[in-house]
Design a protein around this motif. Structure first.
Motif, PDB file in Angstrom:
ATOM      1  N   PRO B 112      17.707 -35.104  17.882  1.00 34.83           N
ATOM      2  CA  PRO B 112      17.514 -34.807  19.299  1.00 34.83           C
ATOM      3  C   PRO B 112      16.268 -33.939  19.467  1.00 34.83           C
ATOM      4  O   PRO B 112      16.031 -33.040  18.660  1.00 34.83           O
ATOM      5  CB  PRO B 112      18.789 -34.053  19.702  1.00 34.83           C
ATOM      6  N   SER B 113      15.481 -34.188  20.498  1.00 33.89           N
ATOM      7  CA  SER B 113      14.150 -33.568  20.580  1.00 33.89           C
ATOM      8  C   SER B 113      14.218 -32.037  20.680  1.00 33.89           C
ATOM      9  O   SER B 113      13.252 -31.362  20.341  1.00 33.89           O
ATOM     10  CB  SER B 113      13.357 -34.148  21.755  1.00 33.89           C
ATOM     11  N   ASP B 114      15.361 -31.448  21.124  1.00 33.63           N
ATOM     12  CA  ASP B 114      15.420 -29.979  21.158  1.00 33.63           C
ATOM     13  C   ASP B 114      15.725 -29.380  19.778  1.00 33.63           C
ATOM     14  O   ASP B 114      15.721 -28.166  19.626  1.00 33.63           O
ATOM     15  CB  ASP B 114      16.430 -29.480  22.207  1.00 33.63           C
ATOM     16  N   ASP B 115      15.977 -30.231  18.773  1.00 36.21           N
ATOM     17  CA  ASP B 115      16.066 -29.834  17.371  1.00 36.21           C
ATOM     18  C   ASP B 115      16.968 -28.610  17.117  1.00 36.21           C
ATOM     19  O   ASP B 115      16.490 -27.558  16.666  1.00 36.21           O
ATOM     20  CB  ASP B 115      14.648 -29.566  16.836  1.00 36.21           C
ATOM     21  N   PRO B 116      18.281 -28.724  17.371  1.00 34.32           N
ATOM     22  CA  PRO B 116      19.188 -27.569  17.220  1.00 34.32           C
ATOM     23  C   PRO B 116      19.213 -26.995  15.799  1.00 34.32           C
ATOM     24  O   PRO B 116      19.484 -25.801  15.640  1.00 34.32           O
ATOM     25  CB  PRO B 116      20.561 -28.126  17.617  1.00 34.32           C
ATOM     26  N   GLY B 118      16.594 -26.875  13.853  1.00 34.65           N
ATOM     27  CA  GLY B 118      15.271 -26.328  13.563  1.00 34.65           C
ATOM     28  C   GLY B 118      14.639 -26.877  12.300  1.00 34.65           C
ATOM     29  O   GLY B 118      14.108 -26.139  11.478  1.00 34.65           O
ATOM     30  N   SER B 135      23.526 -25.884  10.070  1.00 38.18           N
ATOM     31  CA  SER B 135      23.711 -25.745  11.524  1.00 38.18           C
ATOM     32  C   SER B 135      24.981 -26.437  11.999  1.00 38.18           C
ATOM     33  O   SER B 135      25.454 -26.180  13.102  1.00 38.18           O
ATOM     34  CB  SER B 135      22.513 -26.341  12.256  1.00 38.18           C
ATOM     35  N   SER B 137      25.134 -29.410  12.939  1.00 38.39           N
ATOM     36  CA  SER B 137      24.807 -30.427  13.948  1.00 38.39           C
ATOM     37  C   SER B 137      25.252 -31.791  13.430  1.00 38.39           C
ATOM     38  O   SER B 137      25.207 -32.043  12.236  1.00 38.39           O
ATOM     39  CB  SER B 137      23.300 -30.470  14.189  1.00 38.39           C
ATOM     40  N   ASP B 186      23.469 -37.803  20.153  1.00 35.70           N
ATOM     41  CA  ASP B 186      22.468 -36.770  19.884  1.00 35.70           C
ATOM     42  C   ASP B 186      22.607 -36.213  18.469  1.00 35.70           C
ATOM     43  O   ASP B 186      22.685 -35.002  18.261  1.00 35.70           O
ATOM     44  CB  ASP B 186      22.580 -35.624  20.897  1.00 35.70           C
ATOM     45  N   TYR B 188      21.435 -36.145  14.218  1.00 31.46           N
ATOM     46  CA  TYR B 188      20.332 -36.337  13.281  1.00 31.46           C
ATOM     47  C   TYR B 188      20.584 -37.620  12.501  1.00 31.46           C
ATOM     48  O   TYR B 188      21.733 -38.054  12.329  1.00 31.46           O
ATOM     49  CB  TYR B 188      20.236 -35.159  12.309  1.00 31.46           C
ATOM     50  N   ASP B 204      16.891 -39.779  23.626  1.00 36.66           N
ATOM     51  CA  ASP B 204      16.299 -38.455  23.433  1.00 36.66           C
ATOM     52  C   ASP B 204      15.859 -38.217  21.979  1.00 36.66           C
ATOM     53  O   ASP B 204      15.481 -37.111  21.612  1.00 36.66           O
ATOM     54  CB  ASP B 204      17.317 -37.375  23.872  1.00 36.66           C
ATOM     55  N   LEU B 208      11.451 -35.601  13.708  1.00 38.64           N
ATOM     56  CA  LEU B 208      11.371 -34.146  13.638  1.00 38.64           C
ATOM     57  C   LEU B 208      10.785 -33.666  12.314  1.00 38.64           C
ATOM     58  O   LEU B 208      10.182 -32.595  12.247  1.00 38.64           O
ATOM     59  CB  LEU B 208      12.762 -33.531  13.848  1.00 38.64           C
TER      60      LEU B 208
END
Lengths: 234, 271
Positions: B112-116, B118, B135, B137, B186, B188, B204, B208
């Motif tokens: 997801p482009s907001d990259d939870p 990181g 994380s 995710s 959303d 990875y 979205d 990354l």
């Protein structure tokens, strides 16, 4: 719903422009599914009638198995046919894997139980009504079969159409034994699966609409011919 | 009449089935991966091969594990996959007589482009994988024993990550369906760049993490063993195998691009 809008536009464009790739895929789909239904009907109708007419030991088991096979998952049918036709399998010598013929065989496996099981049911019901009448003509069981099949023709047409529906809608079996080879074994359902995999959802849904239209046309043709037959006989 | 209608249906069926008879056109059946087929590479280079040799290539695109199985059973004339370890084992087991490097592309980590988690500024690929796990995710895995799945599993193993948590979703699907699912939740996802570039339903998702040499994805062509499956079209298959590594074949591969971006990089002769 932009995807749905695009899908209608895509379907319309495909149909209006008579896209040659699409025509080829449609032709192969009809070819495979109609051949499979034809073969399944030629075997399944007499088989179903025989099961209704003759009592023999194990008949109950055969009926149960046929009924159960109506629910055979297409991917399992495909796998069974794949293992039969594979070079390492018993029919490997024929070299039929990844050809349209293999797809026809797989669909016959799927359609035959439907045609046989449902026609047995219809013929058995009809036989309950007619048995004494037919017997009074001195007809043996073998001679009753064509009469019964003919008198049940309206119901049996529906049975065959149900078989066609199963054949034209399934993707699991033809994908395994056909391999979804571009221009050789790619049919409507495998093309839809491929476009979904590529994320081309509008094109996939557009192809789905074309498939629905095609199946509707086949059913409409059968319905109209049936109506005409009824009127002529009426 | 009903009978005439049935007969005409049957006649139609037979008429349509006539072209089912096999043509004696020269072709080989190639077992290959979904990434090469779905990226459009074969649709581009097979016509060039046909032009030169008159041989058509019919591609059955499946996961690498299934492609090996098809070739093992003698159901394909040639094999082009991306699992170098598995390919070398295939040769060692006597199913293939030769394996050649053909081309490579690379894997990328998408999310997801907001990259939870990181991962965009991770030090290397292993670090990126560790950050996703840490994380918690969601991560969608192919889970289908494909070349991409095998590569992904090696990263988790090297990073020392236990993938049994609820964040790790094993799908058992091809690359495309896995990307569709990742876009929907959303998540990875580890993907080959070629399929990603050809993929439309991104929603979205964005690349990354990319560029680490460890993400290199090598494709190899295998020449199947003549004695094990004598019925296969070995002579035609050998022409394809040699063409892929020839100057002409390598140029054809280099010439394939989507929106100006080259998808596969020829590297025959690098062992």
């Amino acid at each position: 719903m932009p995807i749905a809008d695009n899908a209608f536009a895509t379907a319309l464009t495909l149909i209006v422009t008579l896209d040659p790739t699409l025509l080829n895929i449609v032709r192969l789909s009809l070819q495979v599914s109609l051949s499979a239904v034809l073969i399944a009907a030629l075997i399944g109708l007499p088989l179903g009638a025989s099961l209704a007419l003759w009592a023999f030991p194990g008949r109950g088991a055969v009926v149960v198995v046929l009924n159960a096979f109506m629910g055979l998952p297409p991917v399992v049918a495909g796998l069974m046919v794949y293992l039969m036709l594979s070079r390492a399998g018993p029919l490997g010598e024929l070299g039929l894997l990844f050809t349209p013929t293999a797809m026809v065989i797989a669909q016959v496996v799927l359609v035959l139980p439907i045609v046989a099981a449902l026609s047995r049911q219809h013929i058995e019901a009809l036989l309950g009504e007619y048995r004494e009448q037919l017997a009074s003509f001195g007809l043996g069981r073998a001679r009753m079969m064509p009469t019964l099949l003919w008198d049940a023709r309206v119901a049996l047409t529906t049975v065959v159409l149900a078989g066609f529906g199963r054949a034209s809608a399934e993707v699991g079996a033809v994908l395994i034994v056909g391999g979804n080879i571009d221009g050789v074994t790619r049919v409507m359902t495998t093309a839809i699966a491929l476009e979904t995999n590529r994320g081309n959802l509008a094109l996939a849904l557009g192809l789905g609409l074309v498939l629905l239209l095609l199946v509707a046309c086949v059913n409409a043709a059968a319905h109209l011919l049936g109506e005409r037959a009824r009127r002529q006989m009426g | 009449m009903q009978r005439r209608h049935l007969l005409s249906t049957f006649a139609l069926g037979i008429a349509l089935s006539a072209p089912l008879a096999a043509d004696d056109e020269r072709y080989i059946t190639l077992a290959s991966t979904t990434s090469t087929e779905q990226s459009g590479l074969f649709a581009d280079i097979v016509p060039q091969f046909r032009e030169t040799t008159g041989i058509d290539v019919r591609v059955v695109a499946v996961g690498t594990g299934q492609a090996f199985e098809i070739a093992r059973r003698g159901d394909a004339d040639s094999l082009l996959v991306h699992d170098t370890q598995g390919e070398e084992q295939f040769v060692a087991d006597g199913y293939a007589s030769e394996r050649l490097d053909v081309m490579y592309n690379d894997f990328v980590l998408i999310g997801p482009s907001d990259d939870p988690a990181g991962i965009a500024d991770a030090d290397d690929a292993l670090d990126a994988f560790s950050r996703i796990a840490a994380s918690g995710s969601p991560f969608t895995s192919r889970g289908d024993d494909s070349g991409t799945h095998r590569a992904e599993q090696r990263f988790w193993e090297e990073a020392g990550v236990d993938t049994t948590g609820g964040w790790y979703r094993e799908l058992g699907s091809g690359m495309g369906p896995t990307l569709n699912t990742a876009a929907g939740m959303d998540a990875y996802v580890f993907a080959d760049r070629a399929t990603w570039l050809a993929f439309d339903n991104r929603q979205d998702l964005a690349i990354l993490f990319e560029g680490d040499e460890a993400l290199f994805n090598q494709y190899g062509s295998l020449l199947l063993d003549r004695e094990r499956h004598p019925h296969l079209k070995h002579d035609l298959a050998e022409q394809w195998h040699q063409w892929l590594v020839s100057d002409e074949g390598q140029a054809a591969i280099a010439g394939y691009a989507i929106d100006g971006e080259q998808l596969f990089f020829p590297n025959a002769g690098h062992h």
